[in-house]
Every structure is written in C-alpha cells, then in structure tokens.
Design a protein around this motif. Structure first.
Motif, PDB file in Angstrom:
ATOM      1  N   LEU A 271       0.838  -1.211   0.000  1.00  0.00           N
ATOM      2  CA  LEU A 271       0.000   0.000   0.000  1.00  0.00           C
ATOM      3  C   LEU A 271       0.870   1.257   0.000  1.00  0.00           C
ATOM      4  CD1 LEU A 271      -2.975   0.870   0.088  1.00  0.00           C
ATOM      5  CD2 LEU A 271      -2.853   0.821   2.583  1.00  0.00           C
ATOM      6  N   ASN A 272       0.615   2.135  -0.969  1.00  0.00           N
ATOM      7  CA  ASN A 272       1.432   3.335  -1.126  1.00  0.00           C
ATOM      8  C   ASN A 272       0.539   4.466  -1.644  1.00  0.00           C
ATOM      9  OD1 ASN A 272       3.610   5.095  -1.403  1.00  0.00           O
ATOM     10  ND2 ASN A 272       4.887   3.662  -2.557  1.00  0.00           N
ATOM     11  N   ILE A 273       1.144   5.634  -1.918  1.00  0.00           N
ATOM     12  CA  ILE A 273       0.349   6.770  -2.389  1.00  0.00           C
ATOM     13  C   ILE A 273       0.560   6.997  -3.878  1.00  0.00           C
ATOM     14  CG2 ILE A 273       0.248   7.850  -0.135  1.00  0.00           C
ATOM     15  CD1 ILE A 273       2.458   9.770  -1.051  1.00  0.00           C
TER      16      ILE A 273
ATOM     17  N   LEU B 263     -17.404   0.777  -4.201  1.00  0.00           N
ATOM     18  CA  LEU B 263     -17.838  -0.582  -3.874  1.00  0.00           C
ATOM     19  C   LEU B 263     -19.325  -0.583  -3.518  1.00  0.00           C
ATOM     20  CD1 LEU B 263     -16.589  -3.439  -3.359  1.00  0.00           C
ATOM     21  CD2 LEU B 263     -16.417  -2.788  -0.955  1.00  0.00           C
TER      22      LEU B 263
ATOM     23  N   GLY C 223     -12.589   4.266  -2.730  1.00  0.00           N
ATOM     24  CA  GLY C 223     -12.768   2.878  -3.148  1.00  0.00           C
ATOM     25  C   GLY C 223     -14.016   2.261  -2.522  1.00  0.00           C
TER      26      GLY C 223
ATOM     27  N   GLY D  20       6.356   7.320  -2.327  1.00  0.00           N
ATOM     28  CA  GLY D  20       6.295   6.883  -0.940  1.00  0.00           C
ATOM     29  C   GLY D  20       7.562   7.099  -0.145  1.00  0.00           C
TER      30      GLY D  20
ATOM     31  N   ILE E  39      -7.921  -1.295  -2.562  1.00  0.00           N
ATOM     32  CA  ILE E  39      -8.465  -2.224  -1.564  1.00  0.00           C
ATOM     33  C   ILE E  39      -9.878  -2.620  -1.998  1.00  0.00           C
ATOM     34  CG2 ILE E  39      -9.035  -2.584   0.874  1.00  0.00           C
ATOM     35  CD1 ILE E  39      -7.058  -0.225   1.495  1.00  0.00           C
ATOM     36  N   GLY E  40     -10.749  -1.635  -2.198  1.00  0.00           N
ATOM     37  CA  GLY E  40     -12.131  -1.914  -2.596  1.00  0.00           C
ATOM     38  C   GLY E  40     -12.253  -2.515  -3.993  1.00  0.00           C
ATOM     39  N   LYS E  41     -11.312  -2.142  -4.863  1.00  0.00           N
ATOM     40  CA  LYS E  41     -11.352  -2.689  -6.228  1.00  0.00           C
ATOM     41  C   LYS E  41     -10.979  -4.165  -6.260  1.00  0.00           C
ATOM     42  CE  LYS E  41      -9.950   1.431  -8.861  1.00  0.00           C
ATOM     43  NZ  LYS E  41      -8.734   2.056  -9.411  1.00  0.00           N
TER      44      LYS E  41
ATOM     45  N   LYS F 277      -8.243   7.728  -0.565  1.00  0.00           N
ATOM     46  CA  LYS F 277      -8.477   6.767  -1.643  1.00  0.00           C
ATOM     47  C   LYS F 277      -9.210   5.520  -1.130  1.00  0.00           C
ATOM     48  CE  LYS F 277      -4.978   8.515  -4.741  1.00  0.00           C
ATOM     49  NZ  LYS F 277      -3.543   8.455  -5.078  1.00  0.00           N
ATOM     50  N   ALA F 278      -8.953   5.136   0.121  1.00  0.00           N
ATOM     51  CA  ALA F 278      -9.699   4.000   0.693  1.00  0.00           C
ATOM     52  C   ALA F 278     -11.184   4.363   0.769  1.00  0.00           C
ATOM     53  CB  ALA F 278      -9.157   3.645   2.074  1.00  0.00           C
TER      54      ALA F 278
ATOM     55  N   GLU G 288      -2.764   1.462  -4.352  1.00  0.00           N
ATOM     56  CA  GLU G 288      -3.243   2.647  -3.646  1.00  0.00           C
ATOM     57  C   GLU G 288      -4.499   2.329  -2.836  1.00  0.00           C
ATOM     58  OE1 GLU G 288      -2.682   6.471  -5.760  1.00  0.00           O
ATOM     59  OE2 GLU G 288      -2.447   5.223  -7.530  1.00  0.00           O
ATOM     60  N   GLY G 289      -4.941   3.301  -2.043  1.00  0.00           N
ATOM     61  CA  GLY G 289      -6.076   3.086  -1.142  1.00  0.00           C
ATOM     62  C   GLY G 289      -7.325   2.570  -1.843  1.00  0.00           C
ATOM     63  N   ASP G 290      -7.595   3.051  -3.065  1.00  0.00           N
ATOM     64  CA  ASP G 290      -8.820   2.609  -3.733  1.00  0.00           C
ATOM     65  C   ASP G 290      -8.679   1.197  -4.307  1.00  0.00           C
ATOM     66  OD1 ASP G 290      -6.958   3.690  -5.447  1.00  0.00           O
ATOM     67  OD2 ASP G 290      -8.431   4.413  -6.884  1.00  0.00           O
TER      68      ASP G 290
ATOM     69  N   LEU H  35       9.177   1.932   2.164  1.00  0.00           N
ATOM     70  CA  LEU H  35       8.352   1.264   1.161  1.00  0.00           C
ATOM     71  C   LEU H  35       9.161   0.911  -0.081  1.00  0.00           C
ATOM     72  CD1 LEU H  35       5.012   3.225   1.469  1.00  0.00           C
ATOM     73  CD2 LEU H  35       5.333   0.777   1.784  1.00  0.00           C
TER      74      LEU H  35
ATOM     75  N   ASN I 212      -3.593  10.520   2.072  1.00  0.00           N
ATOM     76  CA  ASN I 212      -3.821  10.038   0.711  1.00  0.00           C
ATOM     77  C   ASN I 212      -4.406   8.625   0.726  1.00  0.00           C
ATOM     78  OD1 ASN I 212      -2.799   8.643  -1.941  1.00  0.00           O
ATOM     79  ND2 ASN I 212      -2.800  10.834  -2.337  1.00  0.00           N
ATOM     80  N   VAL I 213      -3.840   7.761   1.576  1.00  0.00           N
ATOM     81  CA  VAL I 213      -4.375   6.394   1.659  1.00  0.00           C
ATOM     82  C   VAL I 213      -5.822   6.422   2.157  1.00  0.00           C
ATOM     83  CG1 VAL I 213      -4.185   4.192   2.878  1.00  0.00           C
ATOM     84  CG2 VAL I 213      -2.136   5.264   1.938  1.00  0.00           C
TER      85      VAL I 213
ATOM     86  N   ALA J 180       4.688  13.240   2.002  1.00  0.00           N
ATOM     87  CA  ALA J 180       4.578  11.849   2.468  1.00  0.00           C
ATOM     88  C   ALA J 180       5.045  11.737   3.915  1.00  0.00           C
ATOM     89  CB  ALA J 180       5.394  10.920   1.580  1.00  0.00           C
TER      90      ALA J 180
ATOM     91  N   PHE K 254       0.927  11.013   3.564  1.00  0.00           N
ATOM     92  CA  PHE K 254       0.849   9.585   3.250  1.00  0.00           C
ATOM     93  C   PHE K 254      -0.467   9.010   3.771  1.00  0.00           C
ATOM     94  CE2 PHE K 254       1.412   5.101   3.643  1.00  0.00           C
ATOM     95  CZ  PHE K 254       2.132   4.762   2.513  1.00  0.00           C
TER      96      PHE K 254
ATOM     97  N   THR L 204      -0.915   2.799   8.984  1.00  0.00           N
ATOM     98  CA  THR L 204      -1.670   3.036   7.752  1.00  0.00           C
ATOM     99  C   THR L 204      -2.827   2.050   7.634  1.00  0.00           C
ATOM    100  OG1 THR L 204       0.432   3.693   6.774  1.00  0.00           O
ATOM    101  CG2 THR L 204      -1.403   3.345   5.263  1.00  0.00           C
TER     102      THR L 204
ATOM    103  N   ALA M  34      -6.721   3.023   7.383  1.00  0.00           N
ATOM    104  CA  ALA M  34      -7.471   2.631   6.179  1.00  0.00           C
ATOM    105  C   ALA M  34      -8.672   1.767   6.550  1.00  0.00           C
ATOM    106  CB  ALA M  34      -6.554   1.885   5.208  1.00  0.00           C
TER     107      ALA M  34
END
Lengths: 353, 353
Positions: free
Chosen positions: A182-184, B248, B244, A191, A220-222, B240-241, A216-218, A195, B236-237, B150, B233, A234, A238
């Motif tokens: 997981l990064n930005i 979903l 996401g 990052g 996870i849901g994808k 985006k989480a 990236e954060g999105d 990382l 941003n996570v 970050a 950092f 983090t 999240a």
C-alpha cells in the motif's frame, strides 16, 4: 468425522460477554461439529447457562478465572496485573498445547501483548501482524498489518507479505495469490524509503510470492490484489476509514428509503436484493482479526459484536487451525532462507549495497 | 455586482481537456458572474469553440502556450522542461498578480512542484498541504494533507491544523471549527512520536484553535471534527480508501437494483430519494483539492472529471479568493507568533523541554 479441534475462549471479553460468547458457541458448534471449547471465565456466570443448555455443555469445559482485563487497561498494566485473567489463562491453554487456538473479544492491545509474551513469534518473524478479510468488487482480500505495529521497517513488511501469501494459499485456497504494497502512487519512486526498500526486497526472485508492486487506497475496494501489505498505522487508519464510509453509505441509503411513502414501497420491493448487499457487507461477516506470526493461533473478535459475529471469529480460528497455517508459515520461511542463503536482514543489506 | 475576479486556467490539463475545461467554464460563469478567465493552452484548439460561443468568449482571454505537461511526467522533469507549458504559464499569471488563483486538472505532482517553486509558501508555513472536503454524517469535513508531504514533522502538522482552522472559519463560515489529529486510537499514548509531539503542541493554549485531540479513521465519516489533520501519506491512503469504498457500495447497490424485476420497480419508486444520496455523495461535488499555504490560490481538479466537476473546482478557487483565505492565514500566523513570543520551532522546543 474429522478429528476433534480444541479452542480456548476468553468468555469474559467483549461488551456483551459472557452471554454473547455462549450464544456464539451455540452457532459455532453447529458449523464446526469437530470443535470443542475451553471456556475461561467466571464459573458463577457461566455455570447456569451450561446447566440449562445441555447441547452447549457437551462441547464446553469451564475453567474458572477470577480476573478480567478491562477495556481501558493499557497493555503494560494488563501484563503486570492480569495473570489471573480469563484472557491470559485462555492464551496459556494454547501455549501448553491444550488448545489449538484462542479467541477473545476483549482488549486488543492487551490480547496482542499477552499473546506475544506467551506464544512468542514463529522462527523468521520479528513481529506478529493483525490481518483481516475485507470486501472488494472481486471477492474478499486480506489486509495486514491492521494495528499491531505502528511503525514497521522493510523486513517487517516483507515478512507480512510472506504471511499474507501463505494465508491466501492455505486458508483462502488461492493457487497463486497476488500481493500489493500500500502506497500513495504506483510508480517506483513513490512513498517512503521504507516502502521503496520493501518493494526492492519483494521483487527479489528468491521469494516464493507474486508481488504486483505498489497499490493505492482505492485498490483495496477494487480487489486489485489478494493481499494488501502495509504498516499497522496506515492499515488501521485505512480499515477504520473504510468502516466509517460503510456506515455513512448505510445511513444515507436508509435515510433515502425512509424519506417518502414511495421510497418505502420501493424498499419493500427491492428488499430481497438489498438484503444480499447487507449480508455481503455485514461487518459481522468480516469479524475475526487474526494475529499472524505467533507460535499459536489467536483471533480477536470485535468487542461490540453479537453472537453471530463471535461465531464467525471462532470460524476464522477453526480455519487457521484446520489449514495448518502456522506449519506452512514455518516451512515457507525455511525455504526463503535456504533459497537466498541469507536471513532477511542479510537480504536487506544485499538490496542496499 | 461584486468586483471582477480573474482566475487562470490550465486549459490543457485533464483527460478530456480542453473541451471539458471549456464546458466547465460555461457552467462556472453562470454561478460566478464576477469571474473572468485567463485560458492557457493551444490557441488552435481553443479558438474555434470561443468563436462559436460568444457568451464563453466574453469571459475568457486565451493565452497561447505550446507545451503540455504529461500525466506521467515526474515533477522534476516537468520543472526542467515545462516552462512553456499551459500549467506553468497559468501559475505564472498568479505570481504576476494578473490572476487571483489558478485551476488545473493536470498532473498533480507537477502542479504542486511548480506552484511551490513559483508562488513560495506563506510566511510561517514550511510546506503547503493538499486539502479537500469530504462527506460525513454531519455535513462536510476538511481533511489535510492529502498527499503533498509523504512525511511530516510535528511542526508541519501544527501548521496544517492552523490552515485547516482558518479554512473552516473563513470559507466554510464555521464560528469555531473543531480540529482532530488522525491516529490509531484516541488515548494520549497512541501512535508515533511525531503525533504525540504534534498533539502536545496543539494543546498549547496560545494557539487560537479548538483542538479535540486524536481521532480515528472512522471519525472522518462520522464527522466527529470539522478539520482532520494528518500527514500526506496517511491522508492520501485514507482518501483513496474512502473513494474505493464509495465505489464498492455504489456498485453493490446498483447490482442489487438490477438483479430482479421487482428490484427495478423498487428502484423506480425510490429513485427521487436515492438521487439525493447520489447528489450528496457525487465525487464531482467534492472535486477541487486546494493547495493551502502558498502565496496564491491553487486548486487541483481531478484529471478524470467532467465539466460539472471542473466547474466545482473553479468554485473552490472562487471561494478561497472571495473569502480572503490567504490574508487570514497570514494574520493568524502573525498572531500565533506574537502570542507565543516564539516561532513554531521554538514552540516545539518549549513543549519538549
């Protein structure tokens, strides 16, 4: 019928313990007929229910304990003063080999500190991690660490990746689980130094894993990868940001359906389909955070859960035991060390120099 | 009628530029009749539309530029080679005083690097932060930093808190906005040294803010505080989480409504109410991330947005200019320094010693 599997349960942990725990066992014993439970807690509180419910009593053995670890107790306090607690004694049953795993809905920090002290980490692992399943557009993914280690170095992240991979392969039955860090951003230069270093180590071909690079954060849901690896800070932010967003959407949509008579009728008609979404995203379905990397299976149930959620956490422990998660981990780390001719610290030095 | 307000726009930034930018101005000019636009980009691409649409031409002035910063260009590359780009030239218009603010849907990293170099930070601020509005159960909250930095030290976080507070007061019109520091628990001992240090600084009574202490990831959606402060950092996570998870849920619910004829009828009946949820959580509504802390207003639109989203980003820039955000920031930092008799580095030493 499969061999008997014994779990120790902290009967006093959780907001609605011990009733919630006992009702949870009622659900779990039907799902896992091979399971037997050592119940650590106040005999006076547990006894009457077990006398009343003979089905329950048949799969439970009560071990009386006087103490309870409070929800507000600091881990250090709990370690000093909690040796007579239901939590500590339940963990001891795993250490002694009486139980194959422990489940508690009690104080997370105290549970992790006690489990680390009593069970120690597996060979090759410096620090245990908390892992959990999360819903995605493509089935479930596993994310770790979710809060055991606020700060992690590159070695820790590599170890989490290997543990996550073994979990995906053994418990989820994926033949070749994909791993993301997981990064930005997904570019190599993104990052922190840690990382970038972990990414370099994970790309090392001697590691028996399928590393997809940064996510990236999105993602996870994808469901972009099967295993999302991150540090405990983090990961915890999240996880909770995702929980908060789920509640926000649930609340907005409930509000919409209640806002007019037509909407209420609409809800009534769509209810069977919407219920599937509710079941799919039910936090109880995802209850049961795993402490991975310890010499013994330990699963943390959400403190506010109900019997169904607790039964799911018991199911997570059953899965980890049944699939021999810890034995596979041990084998994997030996393979890594043989293949590389180095321990992980050595790998890191090699990557840097 | 209010005084004319000039914004410079990077007409070539964004996936669907320049058409999306031109259509966005059509929406924005009706909402903000006082606004005038300096359009930086390829005259050959912009000219025909402006000739056709006289209403649009009346509020726009095209400044031809040859270059375009690519989406994949690294910030350092863009800085070296991008001086003839629409992005750089649009920022220069703010530096020269021709425009009160700049909006671009282009490359985020390049935009931030160029804006920092050209505009410099405001007095008292070491690093700019990216901030945006987020939906919560109690209206909107502001979160910063969302990715400019970050890694942050305690001083950076304190500066972000003060900027967030001024934003809440001036632009959102809150009389006494509440501030929370994003962490993995609310107890004092939780998290990293940096967070504990920042918390100690923020509790300092000489700071003119209402600090509520640590908040967790789910407090973002709950709306526990008006301003959520975090490093770039984590921010941003988390952002985006959350995005996401929104996708979903949207996908799960759309799937539910499409899964049977009764569900489709249900959707039809509930549609007016559900549309309110859609509008409330529309990512375009939240488009327009602010670069706070620079000597000039700069707003980043999402690259994939449409005309409506771009118009919203223009609206964010108009709001920041109209409410004199930057002048208030300057005043606040002077007050902090006067009240404490120290600069922030000094405050930190005082807190530690």
């Amino acid at each position: 019928m499969s061999a008997r599997l014994t779990l120790s349960l902290d009967a006093m942990g959780g907001d609605r313990a011990p009733e919630m725990v006992l009702k949870g066992i009622q659900i779990a014993r039907k799902r896992h007929p091979q399971a037997h439970f050592l119940l650590f807690g106040d005999e006076a509180a547990l006894g009457p229910s077990l006398k009343r419910e003979r089905d329950l009593a048949a799969v439970c053995e009560v071990r009386h304990t006087d103490g309870v670890v409070g929800n507000d107790e600091k881990p250090s306090q709990a370690l000093r003063r909690g040796r007579d607690s239901s939590l500590w004694q339940a963990i001891q049953a795993v250490k002694s080999g009486e139980a194959a795993g422990v489940v508690s809905a009690g104080n997370t920090g105290a549970f992790m500190a006690m489990a680390k002290l009593a069970l120690r980490t597996l060979p090759g692992i410096d620090r245990p991690a908390i892992a959990a399943l999360m819903p995605t557009l493509r089935g479930d993914c596993v994310m770790l660490d979710l809060g055991a280690n606020a700060e992690c170095d590159a070695d820790n992240l590599v170890q989490f990746a290997i543990m996550g991979e073994v979990f995906g392969r053994t418990v989820l039955g994926l033949s070749n689980p994909t791993i993301g860090l997981l990064n930005i951003g997904t570019e190599d230069q993104k990052g922190t130094d840690t990382l970038r270093q972990a990414s370099a180590l994970l790309r090392d071909s001697t590691l028996p894993i399928r590393f997809q690079g940064f996510v990236e954060g999105d993602d996870i849901g994808k469901g972009t990868v099967d295993i999302v690896v991150t540090d405990g800070f983090t990961g915890n932010v999240a996880l909770k940001a995702i929980e908060g967003t789920s509640k926000l959407y649930t609340s907005f949509i409930r509000g919409a359906f209640e806002s007019s008579i037509l909407s209420r009728i609409g809800y009534f008609l769509a209810r069977p389909s919407l219920n599937k979404v509710r079941v799919r995203t039910d936090p109880r379905r995802y209850n049961g955070a795993m402490f991975l990397g310890l010499n013994g299976i330990a699963v943390k149930s959400h403190g506010g859960t109900d019997a169904l959620g607790f039964a799911n956490a018991v199911g997570v422990a059953v899965d980890l035991v049944t699939h021999g998660f810890n034995d596979t981990i041990k084998g994997e780390f030996m393979k890594v060390q043989r293949a590389s001719g180095l321990d992980l610290k050595g790998l890191e030095r090699a990557a840097n120099g």
